[in-house]
Design a protein around this motif. Structure first.
Motif, PDB file in Angstrom:
ATOM      1  N   SER A  32       0.831  -1.208   0.000  1.00 52.24           N
ATOM      2  CA  SER A  32       0.000   0.000   0.000  1.00 52.24           C
ATOM      3  C   SER A  32       0.864   1.256   0.000  1.00 52.24           C
ATOM      4  O   SER A  32       0.519   2.254  -0.650  1.00 52.24           O
ATOM      5  CB  SER A  32      -0.934  -0.009   1.205  1.00 52.24           C
ATOM      6  OG  SER A  32      -0.213   0.108   2.419  1.00 52.24           O
ATOM      7  N   ILE A  33       1.992   1.213   0.704  1.00 47.49           N
ATOM      8  CA  ILE A  33       2.917   2.356   0.692  1.00 47.49           C
ATOM      9  C   ILE A  33       3.488   2.555  -0.706  1.00 47.49           C
ATOM     10  O   ILE A  33       3.536   3.682  -1.226  1.00 47.49           O
ATOM     11  CB  ILE A  33       4.047   2.139   1.713  1.00 47.49           C
ATOM     12  CG1 ILE A  33       3.489   2.167   3.135  1.00 47.49           C
ATOM     13  CG2 ILE A  33       5.123   3.213   1.563  1.00 47.49           C
ATOM     14  CD1 ILE A  33       4.507   1.810   4.199  1.00 47.49           C
ATOM     15  N   LEU A  37       3.027   5.835  -3.219  1.00 46.88           N
ATOM     16  CA  LEU A  37       4.178   6.561  -3.767  1.00 46.88           C
ATOM     17  C   LEU A  37       4.121   6.599  -5.290  1.00 46.88           C
ATOM     18  O   LEU A  37       4.373   7.647  -5.903  1.00 46.88           O
ATOM     19  CB  LEU A  37       5.475   5.910  -3.299  1.00 46.88           C
ATOM     20  CG  LEU A  37       5.801   6.029  -1.812  1.00 46.88           C
ATOM     21  CD1 LEU A  37       7.061   5.237  -1.472  1.00 46.88           C
ATOM     22  CD2 LEU A  37       5.969   7.492  -1.402  1.00 46.88           C
ATOM     23  N   LEU A  38       3.782   5.476  -5.912  1.00 50.41           N
ATOM     24  CA  LEU A  38       3.661   5.454  -7.372  1.00 50.41           C
ATOM     25  C   LEU A  38       2.492   6.313  -7.842  1.00 50.41           C
ATOM     26  O   LEU A  38       2.585   6.990  -8.876  1.00 50.41           O
ATOM     27  CB  LEU A  38       3.494   4.011  -7.860  1.00 50.41           C
ATOM     28  CG  LEU A  38       4.722   3.116  -7.739  1.00 50.41           C
ATOM     29  CD1 LEU A  38       4.386   1.687  -8.167  1.00 50.41           C
ATOM     30  CD2 LEU A  38       5.872   3.662  -8.586  1.00 50.41           C
ATOM     31  N   LEU A 106      -6.132   4.909 -10.099  1.00 49.94           N
ATOM     32  CA  LEU A 106      -6.636   6.091  -9.398  1.00 49.94           C
ATOM     33  C   LEU A 106      -5.947   7.364  -9.854  1.00 49.94           C
ATOM     34  O   LEU A 106      -6.380   8.464  -9.489  1.00 49.94           O
ATOM     35  CB  LEU A 106      -6.446   5.930  -7.885  1.00 49.94           C
ATOM     36  CG  LEU A 106      -7.444   5.050  -7.143  1.00 49.94           C
ATOM     37  CD1 LEU A 106      -6.994   4.838  -5.706  1.00 49.94           C
ATOM     38  CD2 LEU A 106      -8.825   5.665  -7.167  1.00 49.94           C
ATOM     39  N   THR A 107      -4.882   7.226 -10.626  1.00 50.04           N
ATOM     40  CA  THR A 107      -4.159   8.403 -11.117  1.00 50.04           C
ATOM     41  C   THR A 107      -5.095   9.381 -11.813  1.00 50.04           C
ATOM     42  O   THR A 107      -5.012  10.599 -11.612  1.00 50.04           O
ATOM     43  CB  THR A 107      -3.042   7.974 -12.084  1.00 50.04           C
ATOM     44  OG1 THR A 107      -2.127   7.112 -11.406  1.00 50.04           O
ATOM     45  CG2 THR A 107      -2.285   9.182 -12.614  1.00 50.04           C
ATOM     46  N   PHE A 108      -6.008   8.864 -12.642  1.00 47.91           N
ATOM     47  CA  PHE A 108      -6.910   9.742 -13.399  1.00 47.91           C
ATOM     48  C   PHE A 108      -7.827  10.532 -12.469  1.00 47.91           C
ATOM     49  O   PHE A 108      -8.065  11.725 -12.676  1.00 47.91           O
ATOM     50  CB  PHE A 108      -7.736   8.907 -14.383  1.00 47.91           C
ATOM     51  CG  PHE A 108      -6.907   8.053 -15.291  1.00 47.91           C
ATOM     52  CD1 PHE A 108      -6.164   8.623 -16.306  1.00 47.91           C
ATOM     53  CD2 PHE A 108      -6.857   6.674 -15.127  1.00 47.91           C
ATOM     54  CE1 PHE A 108      -5.386   7.836 -17.151  1.00 47.91           C
ATOM     55  CE2 PHE A 108      -6.097   5.878 -15.960  1.00 47.91           C
ATOM     56  CZ  PHE A 108      -5.348   6.455 -16.971  1.00 47.91           C
ATOM     57  N   ALA A 109      -8.342   9.874 -11.435  1.00 41.16           N
ATOM     58  CA  ALA A 109      -9.207  10.569 -10.476  1.00 41.16           C
ATOM     59  C   ALA A 109      -8.418  11.563  -9.640  1.00 41.16           C
ATOM     60  O   ALA A 109      -8.907  12.658  -9.336  1.00 41.16           O
ATOM     61  CB  ALA A 109      -9.906   9.548  -9.572  1.00 41.16           C
ATOM     62  N   TYR A 110      -7.200  11.203  -9.284  1.00 40.86           N
ATOM     63  CA  TYR A 110      -6.393  12.103  -8.450  1.00 40.86           C
ATOM     64  C   TYR A 110      -5.943  13.341  -9.207  1.00 40.86           C
ATOM     65  O   TYR A 110      -5.762  14.403  -8.613  1.00 40.86           O
ATOM     66  CB  TYR A 110      -5.185  11.339  -7.905  1.00 40.86           C
ATOM     67  CG  TYR A 110      -5.513  10.416  -6.749  1.00 40.86           C
ATOM     68  CD1 TYR A 110      -6.776  10.441  -6.163  1.00 40.86           C
ATOM     69  CD2 TYR A 110      -4.598   9.515  -6.251  1.00 40.86           C
ATOM     70  CE1 TYR A 110      -7.094   9.605  -5.111  1.00 40.86           C
ATOM     71  CE2 TYR A 110      -4.902   8.671  -5.193  1.00 40.86           C
ATOM     72  CZ  TYR A 110      -6.156   8.728  -4.634  1.00 40.86           C
ATOM     73  OH  TYR A 110      -6.480   7.903  -3.578  1.00 40.86           O
TER      74      TYR A 110
END
Length: 234
Positions: A32-33, A37-38, A106-110
């Motif tokens: 999860s860490i 980070l990624l 989740l990159t797109f949502a973030y």
């Protein structure tokens, strides 16, 4: 937080680092860490790739659209995160179907989540320089648009990009609503689950996350200051 996370349990006295070592020894917490980070890295890269060329192009070609771009970028700030998650949940079922169920999707949502803060940081940096003059001078010397953006504009707005990157990393490292409701295991979700069974270990993970963000802020500040001094000396 440090005192609580290093106390020995029961009647034993002294200090222990077992709760901190759990971040390395526990596979779920470690994964999860790494995922968080990624996610922070990919969010920063995609945010810069989307915002900087768009904002430069709008300033040079369609300055009348600046208000529209600003409105679109600031819009996520006015909508609660819970509402955004409910709205995109059906879309994300297709995203996970096409790209897999990795937390990295989740990159797109973030990127949407960090847009308001990143836009302000980059817009302030662009307002401090004469983008039109720099672009015209570079174009008159034969530079293409990729060269103008990458080698002319971006080095002059490094402070704004670094500020946007720091804000993005801080938000991604602490974001819980998106990851929890979309059922992805990121660091905040893992800490919330761990807190139910092992509070000292969750406290150690939370403190480590805070220390990481503070150290990142200090590193970005020093980097921005060094680049400013180099620019002033040149």
């Amino acid at each position: 937080m440090f005192d609580f996370s290093t106390q020995r349990r029961g009647s034993a006295e002294g200090r222990t680092w077992d709760n901190w070592q759990l971040m390395i020894s526990d596979e779920d917490l470690r994964s999860s860490i790494l995922a968080s980070l990624l996610l922070a890295l990919f969010t920063v890269v995609l945010m810069v790739a989307l915002l900087v060329p768009t904002m430069v192009w709008v300033r040079l070609r369609v300055p009348g659209a600046r208000r529209l771009i600003e409105f679109l970028c600031l819009l996520p700030l006015t909508i609660p995160a819970l509402v955004i998650v409910v709205g995109i949940s059906n879309v994300y079922s297709w995203v996970t179907y096409l790209l897999g169920d990795s937390p990295l999707v989740l990159t797109f949502a973030y990127v949407v989540l960090v847009l308001p803060y990143s836009y302000r940081a980059i817009d302030s940096a662009l307002s401090a320089i004469d983008v039109a003059t720099l672009a015209e001078a570079a174009r008159s010397l034969g530079a293409g648009w990729p060269t103008v953006i990458l080698r002319i504009v971006m080095p002059n707005i490094t402070g704004g990009i670094l500020g946007a990157a720091f804000i993005s990393v801080a938000l991604v490292m602490g974001e819980y609503v998106f990851a929890s409701l979309l059922h992805f295991d990121t660091l905040p979700v893992a800490m919330a689950a761990l807190n139910k069974s092992d509070t000292p270990a969750a406290m150690a993970a939370a403190l480590a996350s805070m220390i990481f963000v503070v150290l990142l802020l200090m590193a970005l500040t020093l980097l921005s200051r060094d680049r400013h001094k180099q620019g002033a000396s040149s």
